[in-house]
Design a protein around this motif. Structure first.
Motif, PDB file in Angstrom:
ATOM      1  N   PRO A  15     -14.595  -7.065  13.741  1.00  0.00           N
ATOM      2  CA  PRO A  15     -13.299  -7.597  13.309  1.00  0.00           C
ATOM      3  C   PRO A  15     -13.410  -8.361  11.989  1.00  0.00           C
ATOM      4  O   PRO A  15     -14.444  -8.979  11.696  1.00  0.00           O
ATOM      5  N   CYS A  16     -12.348  -8.306  11.204  1.00  0.00           N
ATOM      6  CA  CYS A  16     -12.310  -9.068   9.956  1.00  0.00           C
ATOM      7  C   CYS A  16     -10.869  -9.167   9.471  1.00  0.00           C
ATOM      8  O   CYS A  16     -10.003  -8.399   9.905  1.00  0.00           O
ATOM      9  N   GLN A  17     -10.598 -10.124   8.587  1.00  0.00           N
ATOM     10  CA  GLN A  17      -9.284 -10.228   7.962  1.00  0.00           C
ATOM     11  C   GLN A  17      -9.143  -9.131   6.913  1.00  0.00           C
ATOM     12  O   GLN A  17     -10.117  -8.721   6.285  1.00  0.00           O
ATOM     13  N   VAL A  18      -7.909  -8.684   6.705  1.00  0.00           N
ATOM     14  CA  VAL A  18      -7.707  -7.552   5.806  1.00  0.00           C
ATOM     15  C   VAL A  18      -8.082  -7.902   4.364  1.00  0.00           C
ATOM     16  O   VAL A  18      -8.555  -7.046   3.612  1.00  0.00           O
ATOM     17  N   ARG A  19      -7.912  -9.155   3.948  1.00  0.00           N
ATOM     18  CA  ARG A  19      -8.290  -9.516   2.573  1.00  0.00           C
ATOM     19  C   ARG A  19      -9.804  -9.461   2.387  1.00  0.00           C
ATOM     20  O   ARG A  19     -10.280  -9.113   1.298  1.00  0.00           O
ATOM     21  N   ALA A  20     -10.556  -9.779   3.456  1.00  0.00           N
ATOM     22  CA  ALA A  20     -12.008  -9.677   3.364  1.00  0.00           C
ATOM     23  C   ALA A  20     -12.440  -8.217   3.272  1.00  0.00           C
ATOM     24  O   ALA A  20     -13.369  -7.875   2.539  1.00  0.00           O
ATOM     25  N   LEU A  21     -11.762  -7.352   4.014  1.00  0.00           N
ATOM     26  CA  LEU A  21     -12.068  -5.924   3.956  1.00  0.00           C
ATOM     27  C   LEU A  21     -11.785  -5.376   2.555  1.00  0.00           C
ATOM     28  O   LEU A  21     -12.577  -4.603   2.000  1.00  0.00           O
ATOM     29  N   ALA A  22     -10.676  -5.796   1.953  1.00  0.00           N
ATOM     30  CA  ALA A  22     -10.342  -5.331   0.608  1.00  0.00           C
ATOM     31  C   ALA A  22     -11.390  -5.772  -0.407  1.00  0.00           C
ATOM     32  O   ALA A  22     -11.721  -5.029  -1.346  1.00  0.00           O
ATOM     33  N   ALA A  23     -11.914  -6.985  -0.242  1.00  0.00           N
ATOM     34  CA  ALA A  23     -12.890  -7.507  -1.196  1.00  0.00           C
ATOM     35  C   ALA A  23     -14.199  -6.720  -1.173  1.00  0.00           C
ATOM     36  O   ALA A  23     -14.942  -6.718  -2.161  1.00  0.00           O
ATOM     37  N   ARG A  24     -14.479  -6.030  -0.063  1.00  0.00           N
ATOM     38  CA  ARG A  24     -15.744  -5.295   0.060  1.00  0.00           C
ATOM     39  C   ARG A  24     -15.651  -3.855  -0.442  1.00  0.00           C
ATOM     40  O   ARG A  24     -16.656  -3.153  -0.497  1.00  0.00           O
ATOM     41  N   LEU A  25     -14.459  -3.407  -0.784  1.00  0.00           N
ATOM     42  CA  LEU A  25     -14.306  -2.015  -1.185  1.00  0.00           C
ATOM     43  C   LEU A  25     -14.919  -1.767  -2.566  1.00  0.00           C
ATOM     44  O   LEU A  25     -14.737  -2.568  -3.492  1.00  0.00           O
ATOM     45  N   PRO A  26     -15.625  -0.667  -2.747  1.00  0.00           N
ATOM     46  CA  PRO A  26     -16.181  -0.356  -4.065  1.00  0.00           C
ATOM     47  C   PRO A  26     -15.093   0.090  -5.040  1.00  0.00           C
ATOM     48  O   PRO A  26     -13.992   0.469  -4.634  1.00  0.00           O
ATOM     49  N   ARG A  27     -15.414   0.070  -6.321  1.00  0.00           N
ATOM     50  CA  ARG A  27     -14.445   0.435  -7.348  1.00  0.00           C
ATOM     51  C   ARG A  27     -13.929   1.856  -7.146  1.00  0.00           C
ATOM     52  O   ARG A  27     -12.753   2.143  -7.386  1.00  0.00           O
ATOM     53  N   ARG A  28     -14.788   2.751  -6.713  1.00  0.00           N
ATOM     54  CA  ARG A  28     -14.386   4.154  -6.562  1.00  0.00           C
ATOM     55  C   ARG A  28     -13.385   4.364  -5.430  1.00  0.00           C
ATOM     56  O   ARG A  28     -12.786   5.438  -5.310  1.00  0.00           O
ATOM     57  N   ALA A  29     -13.186   3.349  -4.570  1.00  0.00           N
ATOM     58  CA  ALA A  29     -12.254   3.497  -3.443  1.00  0.00           C
ATOM     59  C   ALA A  29     -10.795   3.466  -3.907  1.00  0.00           C
ATOM     60  O   ALA A  29      -9.912   3.915  -3.178  1.00  0.00           O
ATOM     61  N   TRP A  30     -10.537   2.960  -5.108  1.00  0.00           N
ATOM     62  CA  TRP A  30      -9.161   2.775  -5.579  1.00  0.00           C
ATOM     63  C   TRP A  30      -8.676   4.012  -6.323  1.00  0.00           C
ATOM     64  O   TRP A  30      -9.386   4.566  -7.166  1.00  0.00           O
ATOM     65  N   GLN A  31      -7.443   4.418  -6.006  1.00  0.00           N
ATOM     66  CA  GLN A  31      -6.838   5.574  -6.655  1.00  0.00           C
ATOM     67  C   GLN A  31      -5.417   5.219  -7.091  1.00  0.00           C
ATOM     68  O   GLN A  31      -4.731   4.447  -6.417  1.00  0.00           O
ATOM     69  N   ARG A  32      -4.998   5.799  -8.199  1.00  0.00           N
ATOM     70  CA  ARG A  32      -3.687   5.488  -8.754  1.00  0.00           C
ATOM     71  C   ARG A  32      -2.651   6.477  -8.229  1.00  0.00           C
ATOM     72  O   ARG A  32      -2.804   7.689  -8.370  1.00  0.00           O
ATOM     73  N   TYR A  33      -1.577   5.923  -7.612  1.00  0.00           N
ATOM     74  CA  TYR A  33      -0.460   6.746  -7.140  1.00  0.00           C
ATOM     75  C   TYR A  33       0.848   6.010  -7.399  1.00  0.00           C
ATOM     76  O   TYR A  33       0.886   4.777  -7.474  1.00  0.00           O
ATOM     77  N   SER A  34       1.922   6.785  -7.476  1.00  0.00           N
ATOM     78  CA  SER A  34       3.257   6.204  -7.599  1.00  0.00           C
ATOM     79  C   SER A  34       3.792   5.846  -6.220  1.00  0.00           C
ATOM     80  O   SER A  34       3.672   6.631  -5.271  1.00  0.00           O
ATOM     81  N   ALA A  35       4.390   4.665  -6.132  1.00  0.00           N
ATOM     82  CA  ALA A  35       5.026   4.246  -4.876  1.00  0.00           C
ATOM     83  C   ALA A  35       6.465   4.720  -4.796  1.00  0.00           C
ATOM     84  O   ALA A  35       7.173   4.398  -3.849  1.00  0.00           O
ATOM     85  N   GLY A  36       6.906   5.501  -5.770  1.00  0.00           N
ATOM     86  CA  GLY A  36       8.274   6.003  -5.782  1.00  0.00           C
ATOM     87  C   GLY A  36       8.896   5.805  -7.149  1.00  0.00           C
ATOM     88  O   GLY A  36       8.374   5.069  -7.989  1.00  0.00           O
ATOM     89  N   GLN A  37      10.000   6.461  -7.354  1.00  0.00           N
ATOM     90  CA  GLN A  37      10.676   6.396  -8.638  1.00  0.00           C
ATOM     91  C   GLN A  37      11.843   5.440  -8.571  1.00  0.00           C
ATOM     92  O   GLN A  37      12.727   5.581  -7.727  1.00  0.00           O
ATOM     93  N   GLY A  38      11.838   4.448  -9.461  1.00  0.00           N
ATOM     94  CA  GLY A  38      12.934   3.506  -9.547  1.00  0.00           C
ATOM     95  C   GLY A  38      13.815   3.794 -10.740  1.00  0.00           C
ATOM     96  O   GLY A  38      13.718   4.854 -11.370  1.00  0.00           O
ATOM     97  N   ALA A  39      14.652   2.824 -11.071  1.00  0.00           N
ATOM     98  CA  ALA A  39      15.585   3.002 -12.187  1.00  0.00           C
ATOM     99  C   ALA A  39      14.855   3.159 -13.515  1.00  0.00           C
ATOM    100  O   ALA A  39      15.356   3.779 -14.455  1.00  0.00           O
ATOM    101  N   LYS A  40      13.644   2.604 -13.614  1.00  0.00           N
ATOM    102  CA  LYS A  40      12.886   2.654 -14.852  1.00  0.00           C
ATOM    103  C   LYS A  40      11.727   3.647 -14.785  1.00  0.00           C
ATOM    104  O   LYS A  40      10.806   3.592 -15.589  1.00  0.00           O
ATOM    105  N   GLY A  41      11.764   4.542 -13.800  1.00  0.00           N
ATOM    106  CA  GLY A  41      10.710   5.546 -13.685  1.00  0.00           C
ATOM    107  C   GLY A  41       9.789   5.266 -12.520  1.00  0.00           C
ATOM    108  O   GLY A  41      10.076   4.444 -11.648  1.00  0.00           O
ATOM    109  N   HIS A  42       8.657   5.950 -12.473  1.00  0.00           N
ATOM    110  CA  HIS A  42       7.714   5.812 -11.370  1.00  0.00           C
ATOM    111  C   HIS A  42       7.039   4.437 -11.395  1.00  0.00           C
ATOM    112  O   HIS A  42       6.757   3.882 -12.470  1.00  0.00           O
ATOM    113  N   CYS A  43       6.774   3.900 -10.198  1.00  0.00           N
ATOM    114  CA  CYS A  43       6.090   2.614 -10.042  1.00  0.00           C
ATOM    115  C   CYS A  43       4.652   2.893  -9.602  1.00  0.00           C
ATOM    116  O   CYS A  43       4.423   3.244  -8.427  1.00  0.00           O
ATOM    117  N   TYR A  44       3.711   2.755 -10.508  1.00  0.00           N
ATOM    118  CA  TYR A  44       2.322   3.083 -10.206  1.00  0.00           C
ATOM    119  C   TYR A  44       1.543   1.844  -9.783  1.00  0.00           C
ATOM    120  O   TYR A  44       1.679   0.759 -10.359  1.00  0.00           O
TER     121      TYR A  44
END
Length: 387
Positions: free
Chosen positions: A220-249
């Motif tokens: 068991p662990c807190q989610v912020r601690a789990l996030a802190a242990r993730l390697p750089r390669r674990a992160w990927q860029r995606y859009s959370a949806g398109q708003g009035a000003k375009g995609h929110c990445y």
């Protein structure tokens, strides 16, 4: 209006309801029983007030009709049920459920009513399909105060997640095609809501606090601690949806949690590309799912904010000047019907008459303006206005 006609015991309130919905859809700057009555050509607001206070009609059944209308026109197998709440600032202490409490709309503690809403979101559009007024304990512990506001005897205190479970259950029991549910931290922290959805084999992407605890293969662990242990390669860029000003990445990462439990369970983490601020989501799916699919569901949550803005700006959702329990449900349900009409009309227009490449599709705002200008004929008789 023909769809809900059978919910009224008499023809007079049925016709009054039609005039009322037309008033909600009109371009009135303020929408209340006085202005809507004047728009309809009535000599006083008594008829509109009677519709909300004393006329016999089933607001719960009309709510079911609204949901059926939305699903019939927008329904999709990958639809998403979105839970969120909104607060309406009020004066005094007599309106059902009002007290000093936090309002997300105002961003601070205010004297207000808070209601939990359920939206349906699909590729063709999104609209409100259910509502529950939140009653604080200061109300449910005071039977005399409840009786004065017309709250049914025996109404017990229910948390906001409990109200959400009630509405989600109604929608799914009615056969609403929804593969997912999403909501903010208030609802993501509720184990009962998560258990309900897992029993129904319905996926969820529910926000949780940074201090929320999960179980991984390492313990068991807190989610912020789990996030802190993730390697750089674990992160990927995606859009959370398109708003009035375009995609929110954003940058996104995920990690498997709850080993040994049935289904597919993940912690989804969103990182702001500028501020590096993190947000966390607890996710479940009965079937294997991809990271982009979870990101899409998480982004769908903001459709409810758009529904609140449109409902309040176009259909008078927050302009009710009523105090009693039944009157709040009746006003809110008719406002939801008006908003559903605008949503479905816009979706139909997009499907039948796609705009040229150099134009954007008509929005609910433009549909409302056109409908008010071309269809609704306000009374312009000078003696009536002066009266």
């Amino acid at each position: 209006m023909g769809r809900i006609a059978g919910r009224f015991a008499r023809v007079e309130p049925r016709r009054r309801a039609r005039a009322f919905v037309l008033g909600l859809l009109s371009g009135l700057r303020r929408k209340n029983c006085w202005t809507i009555a004047e728009q309809a050509g009535d000599v006083s607001p008594d008829g509109m007030q009677h519709l909300l206070a004393a006329a016999r009609w089933d607001a719960g059944a009309v709510r079911d009709d609204v949901r059926g209308y939305v699903i019939e026109q927008l329904g999709s197998a990958d639809g998403v049920l979105v839970v969120d709440e909104t607060g309406d600032v009020k004066k005094g202490s007599a309106s059902a459920g009002v007290q000093r409490q936090y309002s997300g709309t105002a961003g601070r503690v205010e004297n207000c009513q808070v209601a939990v809403f359920l939206s349906y979101a699909a590729p063709a559009g999104h609209a409100l399909i259910d509502r529950e007024l939140y009653l604080p304990r200061s109300w449910t512990d005071d039977p005399a105060r409840c009786a004065a506001a017309g709250i049914p005897a025996g109404t017990a205190f229910a948390t906001k997640p409990a109200l959400a479970r009630r509405m989600i259950g109604r929608a799914l029991d009615a056969g609403t095609p929804a593969a997912w549910v999403t909501a903010d931290e208030v609802y993501g922290a509720d184990p009962g809501l998560r258990a309900d959805l897992e029993r129904r084999q319905t996926g969820y992407v529910l926000a949780v606090a940074a201090s929320h605890q999960v179980t991984t293969a390492a313990g068991p662990c807190q989610v912020r601690a789990l996030a802190a242990r993730l390697p750089r390669r674990a992160w990927q860029r995606y859009s959370a949806g398109q708003g009035a000003k375009g995609h929110c990445y954003y940058d996104w990462a995920w990690a498997a949690i709850d080993p040994g439990k049935p289904g597919h369970r993940h912690l989804l983490i969103r990182r702001n590309r500028s501020t590096r601020e993190l947000a966390f989501y607890r996710c479940y799916s009965p079937r294997p799912v991809s990271l982009p699919a979870l990101v899409t569901v998480a982004g769908t949550r903001w459709t409810t904010e758009e529904n609140f803005q449109a409902g309040k700006g176009l259909a008078g959702l927050d302009e009710h000047q009523v105090r009693r329990w039944d009157s709040w449900y009746q006003w809110t349900t008719l406002a939801m019907l008006a908003l559903a009409f605008l949503t479905i009309t816009a979706a139909t227009e997009h499907a039948r008459h796609p705009p040229p490449d150099d134009q954007i599709p008509l929005t609910r705002n433009e549909i409302a303006a056109l409908f008010s200008t071309l269809i609704i004929n306000p009374v312009k008789d000078t003696p009536h206005r002066l009266h």
